[in-house]
Design a protein around this motif. Structure first.
Motif, short mmCIF file in Angstrom:
data_model
loop_
_atom_site.label_atom_id
_atom_site.label_comp_id
_atom_site.label_asym_id
_atom_site.label_seq_id
_atom_site.Cartn_x
_atom_site.Cartn_y
_atom_site.Cartn_z
N ASP A 75 0.81 -1.21 0.00
CA ASP A 75 0.00 0.00 0.00
C ASP A 75 0.84 1.27 0.00
O ASP A 75 0.32 2.37 0.13
CB ASP A 75 -0.90 0.03 1.24
N LEU A 76 2.17 1.15 -0.10
CA LEU A 76 3.04 2.32 -0.01
C LEU A 76 2.70 3.35 -1.08
O LEU A 76 2.59 4.54 -0.80
CB LEU A 76 4.50 1.90 -0.12
N ALA A 77 2.54 2.90 -2.31
CA ALA A 77 2.22 3.82 -3.40
C ALA A 77 0.86 4.48 -3.16
O ALA A 77 0.72 5.70 -3.30
CB ALA A 77 2.23 3.08 -4.74
N LYS A 78 -0.12 3.68 -2.78
CA LYS A 78 -1.46 4.22 -2.53
C LYS A 78 -1.43 5.26 -1.42
O LYS A 78 -2.05 6.33 -1.52
CB LYS A 78 -2.40 3.08 -2.17
N THR A 79 -0.70 4.97 -0.35
CA THR A 79 -0.62 5.89 0.78
C THR A 79 0.01 7.21 0.36
O THR A 79 -0.50 8.30 0.67
CB THR A 79 0.20 5.25 1.91
N TRP A 80 1.13 7.14 -0.36
CA TRP A 80 1.87 8.35 -0.72
C TRP A 80 1.11 9.18 -1.75
O TRP A 80 1.04 10.40 -1.65
CB TRP A 80 3.25 7.96 -1.24
N PHE A 81 0.53 8.51 -2.75
CA PHE A 81 -0.22 9.24 -3.77
C PHE A 81 -1.45 9.90 -3.17
O PHE A 81 -1.77 11.05 -3.47
CB PHE A 81 -0.63 8.27 -4.89
N SER A 82 -2.16 9.18 -2.30
CA SER A 82 -3.38 9.73 -1.70
C SER A 82 -3.08 10.96 -0.86
O SER A 82 -3.87 11.92 -0.83
CB SER A 82 -4.07 8.67 -0.85
N ALA A 83 -1.95 10.95 -0.16
CA ALA A 83 -1.59 12.09 0.68
C ALA A 83 -1.39 13.36 -0.14
O ALA A 83 -1.52 14.47 0.38
CB ALA A 83 -0.31 11.77 1.46
N ARG A 84 -1.10 13.21 -1.43
CA ARG A 84 -0.90 14.36 -2.30
C ARG A 84 -2.11 14.65 -3.19
O ARG A 84 -2.05 15.54 -4.04
CB ARG A 84 0.33 14.11 -3.19
N GLY A 85 -3.15 13.88 -3.03
CA GLY A 85 -4.33 14.07 -3.85
C GLY A 85 -4.13 13.60 -5.28
O GLY A 85 -4.80 14.08 -6.20
N TRP A 86 -3.21 12.69 -5.48
CA TRP A 86 -2.91 12.17 -6.81
C TRP A 86 -3.58 10.82 -7.02
O TRP A 86 -3.85 10.09 -6.07
CB TRP A 86 -1.41 12.00 -7.02
N LYS A 87 -3.78 10.48 -8.28
CA LYS A 87 -4.24 9.15 -8.65
C LYS A 87 -3.24 8.54 -9.63
O LYS A 87 -2.87 9.20 -10.60
CB LYS A 87 -5.64 9.20 -9.29
N PRO A 88 -2.79 7.33 -9.38
CA PRO A 88 -1.81 6.72 -10.29
C PRO A 88 -2.41 6.46 -11.67
O PRO A 88 -3.60 6.18 -11.81
CB PRO A 88 -1.44 5.40 -9.60
#
Length: 490
Positions: free
Chosen positions: A6-19
């Motif tokens: 979940d590392l990518a999901k956690t970091w992207f979500s904190a910035r309001g980004w979607k992969p």
């Protein structure tokens, strides 16, 4: 406590980004242990696609904590090698990779090993390599030339080759192919990924990088919007036909730079960059301190200052050479000017990508012809970019000069048995059809200089010991070899 997946999901979500879809595809491929090639436009998010693939697979779950610890946990051992063709790109990559590691509080260390690395840092790395080492093909070969190379690299799990197109078509890339063949021989399960934005022959690029087959090609979702225009001389009949460096266009270039907050001015040689830098200062003395110069002959401190000031938006313009061609993320740069011919569509697109370096932004490059014939070339280049007609790059075919250098390096790196190394070398795409006669010639050359140089003691570099292991017995020749590792690509 977050799971490693979940590392990518956690970091992207904190910035309001979607992969993006291609990032998710790559994360899934690496999770399954697959190697491959990522081809996506400049500024589309390639670096984080590959970086989070590595973190998701290899970062330990316990590394992510809810509260800060008083004592920082020890860093994980070497896990990822990140190969880059340029020193400026190495430093910028390190900054990009460090941000998620700090935010997620992972016990991963990130280190650089290039020609700029200090002797104290090299000594520290000799004792313990960082979790992720960002290096160049030459520095990787130096690592493999260590007597304890196999032990030092035993924990390696993944290799990323950034800007693979820049290495694919020259002998530096062949040197890297040989290094990868050695690392795969030691660790057959090694995951290898290449990254590029400007490949005209993706299937060949993938085949060279992953000669054992089974690679995955991940394609970015859309082409980046790219604008190419040309500055025209005020009087075409008085414009030179050839032999000039473009200073007749100085007033137009000054006007273009004045209209933008931040620009890059690319030239093709260091001498040309120096001349243009001085000419711009003479034309606009008030720009002193607002424009800068960048090329690979400048000191590391100067280059670092220019790169930092450009990223922070403190400079109006930087006159540079290919030292800032690739992958460097200078978000404030609004546009790029190319003085003279870019010498290729791929290079022109790479340089254009230094502006608008973010997903969804438009990159703009303005061609500045130095003589009349380049006006025609500029029109052809614009058409080629619009049609995405990128010139293919072919790997060199079994260059024996690179091979004999590799033999001496491997003799330093713990020694080699000729029959075993022959099969390993044939695992590199460039040497897939290396004949026994070629191999015998290369062995003879490193042992006594071959038929031509046998009378010269300096060419007796490698000798078999009593166990049949070929080594370098002369410490003086060993030092000289380590200092000259590299290739002449022209």
């Amino acid at each position: 406590m977050a799971k490693s997946s979940d590392l990518a999901k956690t970091w992207f979500s904190a910035r309001g980004w979607k992969p993006f879809a291609f990032q998710k595809q790559l994360w899934a491929a690496v999770k399954n242990g697959e190697s491959g090639l990522l081809h996506a436009s400049t500024g589309a998010g390639k670096t984080y696609a590959v970086w989070f693939a590595a973190l998701n697979r290899f970062a330990k779950c316990a590394a992510v904590v809810e509260t800060p610890r008083k004592r920082k946990p020890p860093a994980e051992p070497l896990t990822v090698l990140w190969i880059t063709p340029m020193r400026a790109l190495a430093a910028d990559t390190a900054r990009a990779l460090q941000s998620p590691v700090d935010d997620l509080r992972l016990p991963w260390s990130i280190g650089l090993r290039t020609g700029d690395t200090s002797s104290s840092e090299r000594a520290r790395q000799s004792r313990r390599l960082p979790t992720t080492l960002i290096t160049t093909p030459e520095s990787l070969t130096l690592l493999l030339a260590r007597a304890d190379a196999r032990t030092a690299l035993s924990t390696l799990r993944m290799i990323v080759v950034d800007e693979w197109h820049e290495l694919l078509g020259n002998k530096r890339g062949v040197q890297l192919q040989l290094a990868l063949a050695r690392l795969r021989h030691w660790q057959p399960e090694l995951i290898v990924w290449g990254i590029s934005a400007t490949l005209g022959n993706q299937s060949h690029a993938e085949q060279v990088l992953i000669p054992q087959g089974g690679g995955v090609c991940v394609q970015g979702q859309s082409e980046k919007s790219l604008t190419v225009d040309t500055l025209l001389p005020t009087a075409i009949e008085r414009f030179p036909w050839a032999g000039h460096i473009g200073l007749k266009m100085l007033p137009q270039v000054v006007a273009e730079l004045d209209a933008c907050a931040s620009s890059l001015v690319f030239t093709n040689t260091r001498a040309q960059s120096e001349i243009w830098y001085q000419a711009l200062l003479e034309a606009r003395p008030d720009w002193a301190g607002l424009i800068a110069l960048h090329h690979s002959s400048l000191s590391r401190e100067t280059r670092d200052w220019v790169e930092h000031a450009l990223k922070e938006g403190q400079l109006k313009a930087v006159v540079c050479t290919s030292s800032l061609d690739l992958g460097v993320d200078f978000l404030p740069v609004e546009r790029v000017l190319q003085i003279g011919s870019a010498k290729g569509v791929a290079r022109l697109m790479q340089r254009a990508g230094r502006s608008g370096h973010a997903p969804g932004r438009t990159s703009r490059v303005t061609l500045v012809p130095t003589h009349s014939l380049e006006l025609i070339e500029a029109a052809a280049a614009r058409d080629a970019v619009e049609q995405r007609r990128i010139e293919p790059r072919q790997s060199p075919h079994k260059p024996l000069d690179v091979l004999v250098q590799h033999l001496v390096s491997m003799a330093l790196g713990g020694g080699f048995v000729p029959d075993e190394l022959y099969e390993e070398v044939r695992g590199a795409w460039a040497y897939r059809d290396l004949t026994p006669a070629d191999w015998a010639w290369a062995l003879a050359f490193v042992r006594h200089g071959g038929m031509s140089l046998t009378a010269y003691p300096d060419y007796r570099r490698v000798e078999p010991d009593e166990h049949g292991v070929w080594r370098v017995p002369d410490a003086r020749l060993a030092r000289r070899h380590r200092m000259s590792i590299g290739t002449i690509v022209s």
